[in-house]
Design an enzyme around this catalytic site. Sequence first.
Site, mmCIF file in Angstrom:
data_model
loop_
_atom_site.group_PDB
_atom_site.id
_atom_site.type_symbol
_atom_site.label_atom_id
_atom_site.label_comp_id
_atom_site.label_asym_id
_atom_site.label_seq_id
_atom_site.Cartn_x
_atom_site.Cartn_y
_atom_site.Cartn_z
ATOM 1 C CG HIS A 656 -1.917 -1.101 1.219
ATOM 2 N ND1 HIS A 656 -2.359 -1.730 2.379
ATOM 3 C CD2 HIS A 656 -2.560 -1.717 0.195
ATOM 4 C CE1 HIS A 656 -3.228 -2.670 2.052
ATOM 5 N NE2 HIS A 656 -3.359 -2.683 0.737
ATOM 6 C CD GLU A 659 -0.726 0.477 4.690
ATOM 7 O OE1 GLU A 659 0.052 -0.495 4.714
ATOM 8 O OE2 GLU A 659 -1.961 0.347 4.695
ATOM 9 C CG HIS A 753 0.288 -3.952 5.654
ATOM 10 N ND1 HIS A 753 -0.639 -3.572 4.708
ATOM 11 C CD2 HIS A 753 0.743 -5.166 5.251
ATOM 12 C CE1 HIS A 753 -0.746 -4.510 3.789
ATOM 13 N NE2 HIS A 753 0.078 -5.498 4.096
ATOM 14 C CD GLU A 838 -1.600 -3.388 9.836
ATOM 15 O OE1 GLU A 838 -1.103 -2.282 9.548
ATOM 16 O OE2 GLU A 838 -2.410 -3.979 9.105
#
Length: 856
Positions: A656, A659, A753, A838
């Site tokens: 992504h 990010e 991420h 994350e």
Amino acid sequence: RAAIEALAALLKSKSNSRRAVSRGYLGGLLKLYQDWHQNDVSNNYIYIRRGLLLCLKHITNIQLGRETFLGSRGMEILFASVQDCLSCKNLDPIINAVTQILRKCYPKESLPVTTVRSSYFFPLPGNVKAEPPCEGSEDKWLKGDYESDGEEEAENDLDNEDVESKEEDYDLETDVNNLRSRPVLDRPEEELGQYAAMCPELSHNFQELESESEEEKSLEDRTEGLPFTPSHFIPSATSVKHPNCRWRNQTVTEMGPDPGEKDFKDSLQSWTKKEKRRWDQTDEKRDIVEAARNADCCDWENPARSHVLALRPLPKDAAWDKKMFYRECQASVNPNPEERLESSDIVTNLLEKHQGDIPFHSPHFYMARAKCVKSIPDYKDLAFPDFWGHQPPPYSKPVLERKNGVQRDRVLDDVRRLIQPDDVIGRTVFDLDEPSCSSPGALGCLTFFSKFESGNLRKAIQVREFEYDLIMNADVNSNQHHQWFYFEVRDMKLAVPYRFNIINCEKFNSQFNYGMQPVLYSVKEALQGRPRWLRAGHDICYYKNHYRSSAAAGGGMRGKFYYTLTFSIKFPHKDDVCYLAYHYPYTYSAMMSHLDTLEQNRNPKKVYWRQQTLCQTLGGNQCPLLTVTSVPESKTRDDLEQFCNRPYVFLMARVHPGETNASWVMKGTLEFLVSSDPIADLLRKCFIFKIVPMLNPDGVINGNHRCSLSGDDLNRQWLTPSSQLHPTIYHAKGLLYYLRSIGRAPLVFCDYHGHSQKKNVFLYGCSIKETLWQAGCMVDTAVITEDVGYRTLPKILDKVAPAFVMNSCSFLVEKSRQSTARVVVWKEIGVLRSYTMESTYCSCSHGLYKVSKSYK
């Protein structure tokens, strides 16, 4: 009071509200509220006034009520009344009720753009059709699409892997057979053989471990300090027909390996000799240095494109310019700050002044790599922060303490703009779609720019003298995913608070409501020896606004809501050039030049490093694949066998583009793995690391937030990736399939991420039992057995990593995540320890990095 409360209770019914509106009661309620407000000077009847507002709130839950409210000048009446209440804290219940009604009744508008689709269009290969941006206004749908009840909608962000972990039970996968399934290959088995070339470590004979002659050692010592770029470059022009995409009817596989790379079919012995030959001539290495400086690495491209990249103009304070840059070259350089600087003495002078104290960053390497980038807008400008680099802040900074009532004040400012428009300028000063319609450089106006790598700003509108509405560009071939921004601003005044409103954000909440700030980079500060991205801004909040997108344009049944991120900034210098971004930017060129620097600085006698190309992206850029492990201590059979039998760890990042924190974590991972740290050395001796540091280069380059050039979220394509539309996913999955086919499936798979709504660092994993338990299913432990080893790594990290929080981890398998990397690698490749990691955009809530302020 009792009568008004009873009336409010009755008006909760929509039928009663319609009856009240049709009989003219709404105007009466407004007059009644106005009368109580004017006469209750001592504020003794707050509950009665609030009860009347509650009646108005219920009536305006229906569209007829909102239309009648606007026709009765309700906005003006309530706005005028609330101004008298702002100074009294006891009247917060009144202020909050008025603000809710005003927000709800504010007339809905479309965004001030010709279309919500991206300004950038990319023609897709094959029969897939991507609709180009269409002209025309969307005003016609505004009334019809929003026949809503006006209640606050329950908004979800289900297109995110990194949403809040309030998972609905119905989304959990409860079919045990589905959880256990190992689907067949998504491609012919004979295709897997091509990926053997991406595992040269399994058949390397390590001839370079033989003793070197004294002459070779002396040569290596002499050339050790010289920079050089690796020999792995983007494919030659013969691999690409269109400047922005691959051949329409050829896959990356069909095109074969990149011509600029080593031929994977060469014998390993020949490959080793070629590697060794790199050190045979000092002059040859110096030539490579010169190639990096002159960007000759791009000779595979059209020569007309390989020399058009220019550094953005510097600050235009003439006296300051001369002091910083022109003392040594006044005769040869025109000190016009607007002159393009590419290949000029100014750039040369800048490079000479660069202190070289930014670890793992070289402006030479960056310029060389940036010239090789292929973008849809064909970037011709280089953002200064990416070229120059930056140092970490000199001190830790707590999250911003949010002022009480800042969101309420911003909403009331928006209402004032509607009912008191006399001071609204409404001038477009930057427009990516129609540059001729913008008014850049107007007197007293900021100048904006975003057409550089990873930049994202579509339109800037000057609202008042020091206030601007900003609109972000949607992802390429898409009409959504507005969150990432990165742009340049100049011509500012000193010590003046400028307010910026980014009006087309999409997530329903943000860390900007909990202490996060945008980041700012000042060129003047950088050239004075302080090159830093710093958190900046005050009066920051994030809230739903009155802009809407149609159902057709928004991709939903009832259209899409937009949110405003608003912040104010005082710039550090007058007439500076500053850059503002959602988070610390990390471009594709930064990643590629970082790999160049790592390869240069590693110890080749200890660190086995191979940089290959996984594939070519849809836009014609290379997607690098790294192999990092430890060189065997000797050529003995035992050492070579131990080397070949090391288990694999597969790491990926930046699927992504928005990010960017994922890339910073990957950067730290790589620097640690090639370092001389004893733990890094032990990891290299125990594992072979296969790393894809940037899985979506095209999205990063073109300023996307979530998607690739195909308009698809690549982390939703792992079940059936297309070799043409999703080549990086297709070949990453193919490599994993190949490792499984030779009995070398990774011990650990981790996809890096960034998380926009939660703090700390944590993992998402996969567990059959935990998923079934959470869904309330009966689990027969005698029938369903599961290795709990998936919890080992998170538990270790919870003990040794200060930013990691075990309590934030989740091991549930949701139906909406079936096509993500984490779940597909777990189910199809059979990797027990398959994770999404994350990392927060903003601070930690516990441990060593806990911030001083608490936000709930």
